[in-house]
Design an enzyme around this catalytic site. Structure first.
Site, short mmCIF file in Angstrom:
data_model
loop_
_atom_site.label_atom_id
_atom_site.label_comp_id
_atom_site.label_asym_id
_atom_site.label_seq_id
_atom_site.Cartn_x
_atom_site.Cartn_y
_atom_site.Cartn_z
CG ASP A 12 -1.97 -1.04 1.22
OD1 ASP A 12 -2.34 -1.46 0.11
OD2 ASP A 12 -2.45 -1.43 2.29
CG ASP A 131 -11.36 -2.16 -0.55
OD1 ASP A 131 -10.68 -3.19 -0.76
OD2 ASP A 131 -10.95 -1.01 -0.80
#
Length: 255
Positions: A12, A131
């Site tokens: 990330d 997500d």
């Protein structure tokens, strides 16, 4: 033929640095993406996923320069996501060195993007990132790094993404993200049972047994790992050894 299970390492990235948090919050710096990607490849990672987690929120393109420098160092597949809005963005990511491109927010806003991308570049290049957060007995899709509730049912959206032409699902449990207490096996099973696509389980890896559970109980084709590697809790090689002991076929990792 037995399907080899993939261990995928996620980076990330925000501001050109790899960060990690818990449930998408409390992000902390853990290193340089180019160096970390090369290290994890040496350890035996099968693929790298590079997510520019601030690009969508900041309404800018992903950091293609960092992508290019990362891709130049790797021999394993690289997936890029974050800030991808158009078919041209996907093309730019592929030209920068990505093998696959992950799309989340833009696909929810304009599902036809998945079809257009698959038609131009092939379904194998298109990954739908989902997500999901549990709400009651269902899971709902969130976009913009977990900030925006869409009202979409995660299982139904995965099914739609398959119909629209995506080649793979990257499925992250927001509830489990960074918690290291195991993947959301029920979520993974619900999505993997609803589609014929390869599902990558993400969010909650704490040990090799968790990776095994996501595959054997959740039906995942691959598992995504981040925090426990970044913090030195374990290595890719150690995780693969545990999976091999459990009877799962994995590619050999470096010692």
């Amino acid at each position: 033929m037995t399907l080899t299970r993939r261990v995928i390492v996620c980076l990330d990235v925000r501001g050109g640095r790899v960060v990690k948090g818990v449930r998408f919050q409390g992000l902390r710096d853990v290193g340089d993406p180019v160096e970390l990607a090369a290290r994890y490849e040496r350890e035996g990672a099968d693929e790298i996923v590079f997510l520019d987690i601030a690009a969508t929120v900041e309404e800018r393109a992903t950091l293609f320069d960092v992508v290019r420098r990362t891709a130049e160092r790797l021999f394993i597949p690289l997936t890029i996501g974050g800030g991808i809005r158009t078919v041209d963005d996907i093309g730019q990511a592929l030209r920068a060195g990505a093998d696959k491109v992950s799309v989340n927010s833009a696909a929810v806003r304009r599902p036809a993007l998945l079809t257009a991308a698959a038609e131009r570049f092939g379904a194998q290049c298109v990954v739908t990132s989902i997500d999901a957060r549990r709400e009651g007995d269902r899971w709902h899709v969130y976009t913009a790094g977990g900030r925006v509730a869409t009202g979409l049912d995660a299982v139904a959206w995965a099914r739609d993404a398959e119909r629209l032409g995506t080649g793979e699902i990257l499925l992250t449990s927001i509830d489990r993200d960074g918690g290291r207490d195991g993947y959301d096996v029920a979520l993974t099973r619900a999505v993997s049972s609803a589609t014929n696509l390869p599902v990558i389980a993400s969010g909650g890896a704490g040990s090799a047994s968790h990776l095994c559970d996501a595959i054997t109980r959740g039906g995942a084709e691959a598992v995504l790992v981040a925090g426990i590697l970044h913090d030195g809790v374990t290595t890719v090689a150690a995780l693969k050894s545990g999976m091999r002991r459990a009877g799962l076929p994995v590619r050999r990792a470096a010692a």
